[in-house]
Design an enzyme around this catalytic site. Structure first.
Site, short mmCIF file in Angstrom:
data_model
loop_
_atom_site.label_atom_id
_atom_site.label_comp_id
_atom_site.label_asym_id
_atom_site.label_seq_id
_atom_site.Cartn_x
_atom_site.Cartn_y
_atom_site.Cartn_z
N ASP A 138 0.85 -1.20 0.00
CA ASP A 138 0.00 0.00 0.00
C ASP A 138 0.88 1.24 0.00
O ASP A 138 2.09 1.15 0.16
CB ASP A 138 -1.05 -0.01 1.13
CG ASP A 138 -0.46 -0.02 2.53
OD1 ASP A 138 -1.25 0.10 3.47
OD2 ASP A 138 0.76 -0.14 2.68
N TYR A 163 2.97 4.74 0.65
CA TYR A 163 3.69 5.31 1.80
C TYR A 163 2.72 6.16 2.61
O TYR A 163 1.84 6.83 2.05
CB TYR A 163 4.84 6.20 1.32
CG TYR A 163 5.96 5.47 0.63
CD1 TYR A 163 6.65 4.43 1.25
CD2 TYR A 163 6.37 5.84 -0.65
CE1 TYR A 163 7.71 3.78 0.62
CE2 TYR A 163 7.43 5.20 -1.29
CZ TYR A 163 8.09 4.17 -0.66
OH TYR A 163 9.13 3.53 -1.29
N PHE A 188 6.44 2.05 -4.39
CA PHE A 188 7.86 2.28 -4.06
C PHE A 188 8.36 3.67 -4.46
O PHE A 188 9.44 4.09 -4.05
CB PHE A 188 8.78 1.21 -4.68
CG PHE A 188 8.56 -0.17 -4.12
CD1 PHE A 188 8.90 -0.46 -2.81
CD2 PHE A 188 7.99 -1.18 -4.90
CE1 PHE A 188 8.70 -1.74 -2.28
CE2 PHE A 188 7.78 -2.45 -4.38
CZ PHE A 188 8.14 -2.73 -3.07
N HIS A 240 11.45 -9.09 0.06
CA HIS A 240 11.05 -7.68 -0.02
C HIS A 240 12.29 -6.80 0.17
O HIS A 240 13.19 -7.14 0.94
CB HIS A 240 10.02 -7.39 1.08
CG HIS A 240 9.31 -6.09 0.88
ND1 HIS A 240 9.85 -4.89 1.28
CD2 HIS A 240 8.11 -5.80 0.32
CE1 HIS A 240 9.00 -3.92 0.97
NE2 HIS A 240 7.94 -4.44 0.39
#
Length: 228
Positions: free
Chosen positions: A73, A75, A86, A195
């Site tokens: 989701d 920031y 990202f 990740h």
């Protein structure tokens, strides 16, 4: 009927989704959240700004999609989210995950660390930077999960899988890897790694070489590689 402001090629592909009851309920919820942020004294802000909710789609029309990068989701810090996973707005310091992505890019392809974190040049070349959830409350990660966004973004992944050929799907971390079941592996390339967050980057994200592997696959199938 809801008029969703989204790039025309996506609007055509997703029109039936916008007419589903779950999507109407989602829109109602999201509108209320933005409204609360404006009018209630202690209500958290909602990110990204409303005009950027569908930014990933607006910057990467359906016919351009060559790579799909899946995030969780947006920031949830002031001024960070720009509607693409990202990525951050111009001038915003890179969050740790993005720093690690750029570090891997440098290690893989020898490219200098970018000075901007908007990732706009990726999107313009056909990288769909898709979060599973498209909105969030300030300081509350995951606060808009299970409201309907995931049904919508799962449909996006399915449509790409069904209607396109030879797309590279980058699945970083356990959450993104759960989406593998939506993708037809017989006609697409699925690249999986840990990740890029500092908690897990050393467990297989660093050294995954996904940028060069993605380009190798695109070239093998007659497509222009991405200038990462």
């Amino acid at each position: 009927m809801i008029d969703v402001k989204i790039e025309p090629s996506w609007k055509r592909k997703l029109q039936s989704e916008f007419e589903q009851p779950y999507f109407e309920a989602l829109v109602k919820f999201v509108k209320q959240e933005y409204q609360n942020a404006k009018t209630l004294p202690n209500a958290p802000k909602i990110y990204p700004p409303g005009s950027l909710i569908f930014n990933a789609f607006d910057k990467c029309p359906f016919e351009n999609v060559k790579v799909v990068l899946l995030g969780q989701d947006p920031y949830h810090g002031e001024g960070q989210a720009n509607g693409m996973c990202f990525a951050v707005n111009e001038g915003v310091p890179f969050p740790p995950s993005l720093q690690n992505i750029f570090q891997e890019l440098h290690d893989d392809l020898g490219k200098p660390i970018p000075t901007s974190g908007t990732l706009l040049n990726w999107a313009k070349q056909g990288v769909l930077l898709l979060n599973a959830t498209l909105t969030v409350r300030e300081g509350q990660p995951g606060s808009h999960q299970n409201k309907g966004w995931e049904i919508f973004t799962d449909k996006v992944i399915r449509i790409i899988s069904q209607e396109k050929n030879h797309v590279v799907f980058l699945l970083w971390g356990a959450y993104a890897q759960k989406k593998e079941i939506l993708i037809d592996a017989s006609k697409h390339c699925i690249l999986k790694a840990a990740h890029p967050s500092p908690l897990s980057a050393h467990k297989g994200f660093f050294g995954c070489k996904h940028f060069s592997k993605a380009n190798q696959y695109l070239l093998q199938h007659g497509k222009q590689p991405i200038d990462w």
